[in-house]
Motif scaffolding. Structure first.
Motif, short mmCIF file in Angstrom:
data_model
loop_
_atom_site.label_atom_id
_atom_site.label_comp_id
_atom_site.label_asym_id
_atom_site.label_seq_id
_atom_site.Cartn_x
_atom_site.Cartn_y
_atom_site.Cartn_z
N LYS A 1 -13.62 2.34 -13.54
CA LYS A 1 -14.21 1.52 -12.29
C LYS A 1 -13.28 0.53 -11.82
O LYS A 1 -13.03 0.35 -10.67
CB LYS A 1 -15.70 1.09 -12.90
CG LYS A 1 -16.30 0.58 -11.75
CD LYS A 1 -17.63 0.00 -12.12
CE LYS A 1 -18.64 -0.60 -11.02
NZ LYS A 1 -19.83 -1.15 -11.38
N LYS B 1 -4.25 11.88 -9.55
CA LYS B 1 -5.25 10.47 -10.20
C LYS B 1 -4.93 10.46 -11.59
O LYS B 1 -4.84 9.23 -12.22
CB LYS B 1 -6.50 10.74 -9.58
CG LYS B 1 -7.28 9.58 -10.13
CD LYS B 1 -8.59 9.46 -9.30
CE LYS B 1 -9.24 8.17 -9.77
NZ LYS B 1 -10.58 7.81 -9.03
N TRP C 1 -5.27 -4.93 -12.26
CA TRP C 1 -6.57 -4.57 -12.59
C TRP C 1 -6.83 -5.17 -13.97
O TRP C 1 -8.08 -5.31 -14.32
CB TRP C 1 -6.85 -3.22 -12.56
CG TRP C 1 -6.61 -2.52 -13.70
CD1 TRP C 1 -5.13 -2.02 -13.37
CD2 TRP C 1 -6.98 -2.28 -14.94
NE1 TRP C 1 -4.93 -1.27 -14.63
CE2 TRP C 1 -6.43 -1.46 -15.46
CE3 TRP C 1 -8.24 -2.36 -15.44
CZ2 TRP C 1 -6.32 -0.88 -16.87
CZ3 TRP C 1 -8.47 -2.02 -16.65
CH2 TRP C 1 -7.74 -1.24 -17.60
N TYR D 1 -3.57 1.96 7.90
CA TYR D 1 -3.73 1.16 6.60
C TYR D 1 -2.76 0.36 5.95
O TYR D 1 -2.58 -0.19 4.84
CB TYR D 1 -3.98 2.15 5.52
CG TYR D 1 -5.00 3.29 5.66
CD1 TYR D 1 -6.40 2.73 5.98
CD2 TYR D 1 -4.76 4.62 6.00
CE1 TYR D 1 -7.49 3.50 5.90
CE2 TYR D 1 -5.99 5.55 6.28
CZ TYR D 1 -7.22 5.00 6.46
OH TYR D 1 -8.18 5.71 6.57
N ASP E 1 -10.16 1.96 -10.10
CA ASP E 1 -10.82 2.43 -8.68
C ASP E 1 -10.78 1.29 -7.87
O ASP E 1 -10.39 1.34 -6.59
CB ASP E 1 -11.85 3.08 -8.87
CG ASP E 1 -11.82 4.35 -9.42
OD1 ASP E 1 -10.54 5.00 -9.60
OD2 ASP E 1 -12.70 5.17 -9.88
N ALA E 2 -11.45 0.20 -8.41
CA ALA E 2 -11.59 -0.98 -7.42
C ALA E 2 -10.33 -1.78 -7.05
O ALA E 2 -10.18 -2.28 -5.91
CB ALA E 2 -12.44 -2.23 -8.23
N TRP E 3 -9.58 -1.71 -7.98
CA TRP E 3 -8.03 -2.02 -7.78
C TRP E 3 -7.23 -1.46 -6.88
O TRP E 3 -6.41 -2.12 -6.01
CB TRP E 3 -7.37 -2.45 -8.97
CG TRP E 3 -5.99 -3.47 -9.08
CD1 TRP E 3 -5.85 -4.68 -8.66
CD2 TRP E 3 -4.84 -2.72 -9.06
NE1 TRP E 3 -4.60 -4.98 -8.42
CE2 TRP E 3 -3.85 -3.97 -8.93
CE3 TRP E 3 -4.18 -1.60 -9.21
CZ2 TRP E 3 -2.52 -3.50 -8.91
CZ3 TRP E 3 -2.88 -1.51 -9.41
CH2 TRP E 3 -1.89 -2.61 -9.28
N CYS E 4 -7.43 -0.25 -6.63
CA CYS E 4 -6.62 0.76 -5.92
C CYS E 4 -7.52 1.02 -4.77
O CYS E 4 -6.71 1.54 -3.61
CB CYS E 4 -6.44 2.09 -6.58
SG CYS E 4 -5.49 2.04 -8.02
N ASN E 5 -8.74 0.48 -4.43
CA ASN E 5 -9.38 0.78 -3.20
C ASN E 5 -8.90 0.38 -2.06
O ASN E 5 -8.42 -0.68 -1.96
CB ASN E 5 -10.62 0.38 -3.44
CG ASN E 5 -11.91 0.76 -2.30
OD1 ASN E 5 -11.63 1.90 -2.01
ND2 ASN E 5 -12.61 -0.12 -1.96
N GLU E 6 -8.66 1.31 -0.93
CA GLU E 6 -8.05 0.95 0.31
C GLU E 6 -6.61 0.51 0.11
O GLU E 6 -6.20 -0.05 1.14
CB GLU E 6 -8.65 -0.30 1.04
CG GLU E 6 -10.46 0.37 1.58
CD GLU E 6 -10.54 1.57 1.99
OE1 GLU E 6 -9.63 1.30 3.20
OE2 GLU E 6 -11.24 2.16 2.19
N ARG E 7 -6.00 0.67 -1.04
CA ARG E 7 -4.55 0.59 -0.92
C ARG E 7 -3.57 1.81 -1.35
O ARG E 7 -2.52 1.87 -1.18
CB ARG E 7 -4.41 -0.35 -2.13
CG ARG E 7 -5.19 -1.66 -1.89
CD ARG E 7 -5.11 -2.57 -3.11
NE ARG E 7 -3.77 -3.00 -3.10
CZ ARG E 7 -3.15 -3.46 -4.44
NH1 ARG E 7 -3.81 -3.09 -5.62
NH2 ARG E 7 -2.01 -3.69 -4.49
N ASN F 1 0.88 -1.27 -0.02
CA ASN F 1 0.04 -0.08 -0.09
C ASN F 1 1.02 1.20 -0.14
O ASN F 1 1.96 1.14 0.47
CB ASN F 1 -1.08 0.12 1.26
CG ASN F 1 -1.92 -1.12 1.14
OD1 ASN F 1 -1.96 -1.91 0.09
ND2 ASN F 1 -2.83 -1.25 2.04
#
Length: 632
Positions: free
Chosen positions: A432, A400, A610, A467, A435-441, A386
């Protein structure tokens, strides 16, 4: 009062071997050999004499149990106080010393407590016997009983004056009934003295325990030079009150309870009294499958021998800022943990961005720092690490955008024209998934937040703790608020770098700090001395990488040049403390559509986690001029 230790030592020297004779007489040492000055130890059962006089230290030492006793402690063991024992020593050594009047109350306007009368102590004896503490020890410590049958602990100052009195029930305290565990005498003042301090020999190691019954347990086991703190582990007023007296001791042993408060007390007290002269008792966690909380419980379950053993074998208080050479584990760099840059040639040179180290990245504007750092972020995520990223120049949406291009790659960017200007955009259909792959990372420092160095470090610590971030990008040092005055700015920058390294070591992470170079007259490749800021930063950093954008003149041969630069950007390793290699350079090509650095097709068309689709490079409509002569 505090008796001069030099005078005490002079008295022992005058007595010489008579110290041994008097000690043996007072303690009733059996089989005492007056010629060899040895006998049977009075503190444990033995058949062969091992209680031997030390002519240099003027004390008797047992080589069986480890106990040492000088003439003062021997005399105190018969029920006398320290001042009385010193008087005894001085009388035999024929040394005159003005003790003044013992027992004189010297505190003005102080409400001294009243001494509870010596009366029946049946309940106290019964209670203490359940804690394995004998009537002899209770009498030695002047533990008494009040009219209600409670235990009475008398606190005397170094003049043998009763100065504070504490009480506790002579039975197990019932917490469910909210029963008070201890209290001080009503209508009397209190002073945070140490319990039993008037019966302590300042020339021998002092044992400090957490409670009166722990003090009694040590004395029951034969270690008389013991005190206890007056008002619990979290109250440190006794340090200030007794500071001058405590300074008399060359060696202090700490014995706190086996709990969080006890550990905190040990650290606080050892730091304030001096780690160089303090040791600590390491209580076993359990004995006979019974958990051990304090020294009194060890006496109960382990017996006096085990109590004396842990005290005499107290552990050295380690200095937190040093490590013993023999305890350091030899580690090969190849085995060290860290994050790979993802650039093959650079990883061959650096191995990894090792955890616990600081890397400085520099380069003039337009040299490719943003692309390089963004690609490091993406490569870190690909490795499951992370990331925290701070930019003092780019707002969050621009960061971004840059990352999106690199993550999307050539397969997911579209070419557009605005007049004669060519530009590229990431296909919105993949946003999308990215974003999902990077989420909370991947965590970006919010726009509009504080640029204070301390606030930044606090946020980074939170990101590491909460985190699990392992790579930290700080872009750049100049954007942090380091002060307006030049001297303050340089000092604060160097201090920030030191804190950053401490942060890296503490949390085992890899921070990268961008530092701009000084202004230079012509565009050229940089040296370490070109890095802006305090000179100490250069020395502190483990690695320094410099990016240089290749100029047209670099591609043309001249008589002075040894080689032509073929890439778009050069990464110069200006410093590498980890491997010791400096002066190496790695050339990269730069791809505008994906904003990626690359050396071959594998780098350019790499698919991040991703993107699970299969793609055909030959279908890419955008040409790659740097690789035109290389087969796909």
């Amino acid at each position: 009062m505090i008796v001069d230790k030099k005078t005490i030592q002079r008295a022992k020297q005058k007595l010489g071997d008579r110290n041994a004779m008097l000690i043996a007489e007072i303690l009733g040492v059996e089989q005492f050999d007056s010629r060899n000055l040895k006998g049977l130890c009075p503190f444990h059962a033995e058949d062969t004499p091992s209680f031997i006089y030390d002519k240099k230290g003027y004390y008797m030492h047992c080589f069986g149990c480890g106990k040492s006793v000088d003439i003062i402690e021997a005399y105190m063991s018969t029920g006398h106080t320290f001042l009385e024992a010193v008087q005894f020593l001085f009388d035999h050594a024929r040394i005159r010393y003005n003790f003044g009047e013992l027992g004189v109350k010297t505190r003005r306007a102080y409400k001294y407590p009243k001494l509870e009368p010596l009366s029946d102590k049946t309940k106290v004896y019964e209670y203490l016997s359940k804690r394995k503490i004998s009537p002899k020890t209770a009498d030695y410590l002047d533990i008494r009983q009040d009219a209600e049958g409670n235990c009475v602990f008398n606190y005397y100052d170094t003049n043998d004056v009763l100065t504070m009195v504490k009480y506790r029930p002579s039975h197990r305290v019932d917490k469910s009934k909210k029963e008070i565990k201890n209290w001080c005498q009503k209508n009397a003042d209190t002073t945070p003295l140490l319990f039993n301090m008037n019966r302590v020999n300042t020339t021998m190691p002092l044992l400090i325990t957490e409670g009166e019954l722990d003090c009694a347990a040590a004395i029951e086991a034969g270690y008389l030079n013991t005190v206890s703190v007056p008002l619990g582990a979290n109250n440190y007023h006794w340090l200030e009150e007794n500071w001058n007296w405590l300074e008399e001791f060359d060696s202090i042993i700490l014995c706190s309870d086996n709990d969080e408060a006890g550990n905190k007390m040990r650290k606080e007290v050892s730091t304030r009294l001096g780690t160089w002269r303090t040791r600590f008792v390491e209580l076993p966690l359990s004995v006979q499958d019974k958990p051990i909380k304090d020294l009194n419980e060890l006496l109960y379950y382990g017996g006096p021998e085990q109590v004396l053993d842990v005290v005499l074998n107290a552990k050295e208080n380690p200095v937190d800022t040093v490590i013993n050479f023999a305890d350091i584990q030899a580690v090969d760099l190849a085995d060290m943990d860290g994050i790979q840059t993802g650039f093959q040639e650079l990883d061959k040179a650096l191995f990894k961005l090792f955890y616990g180290t600081l890397t400085i990245v520099t380069g003039i504007n337009g040299s490719g720092k943003s692309s390089f750092l963004s690609q490091l972020v993406c490569n870190s995520l690909e490795q499951g690490c992370n990331v925290f990223q701070y930019s003092g120049e780019l707002p969050a949406f621009q960061q971004k955008t840059w990352l999106n291009h690199i993550l999307a790659g050539r397969y997911h960017v579209n070419k557009y024209m605005a007049g004669n200007i060519e530009y590229f955009k990431v296909n919105p259909t993949v946003q999308k998934d990215i974003d999902a792959w990077c989420n909370e990372r991947l965590f970006i420092y919010k726009d509009g937040q504080s640029h204070s160095p301390q606030d930044m470090l606090n946020t980074m610590e939170a990101a590491a703790r909460k985190y699990g971030c392992k790579l930290f990008i700080i872009d750049n040092l100049t954007s942090l608020a380091m002060g307006s005055r030049e001297k303050d700015r340089w000092d604060n920058q160097e201090n920030f770098v030191r804190q950053l390294i401490s942060f890296a070591v503490k949390f085992q992470v890899a921070p990268i700090l961008v530092v701009h170079p000084h202004k230079i007259e012509t565009i050229r490749r940089l040296t370490k001395m070109d890095v802006q800021g305090a000179g100490g930063m250069i020395d502190l950093a483990h690695r320094i990488l410099s990016l240089y954008r290749v100029q047209a003149a670099d591609r043309e041969p001249t008589g002075k040049k040894k080689r032509i630069l073929e890439g778009d950007v050069v990464c110069d390793i200006l410093k590498d403390r980890m491997r010791g290699y400096e002066g190496q350079s790695i050339e990269f090509f730069y791809d505008k559509p994906s904003r990626r650095f690359f050396t071959d097709y594998e780098d350019l068309y790499f698919q991040y986690g991703w993107d699970t689709e299969k793609h055909d490079r030959e279908e890419d409509p955008i040409p790659v001029p740097q690789l035109e002569d290389r087969p796909i």
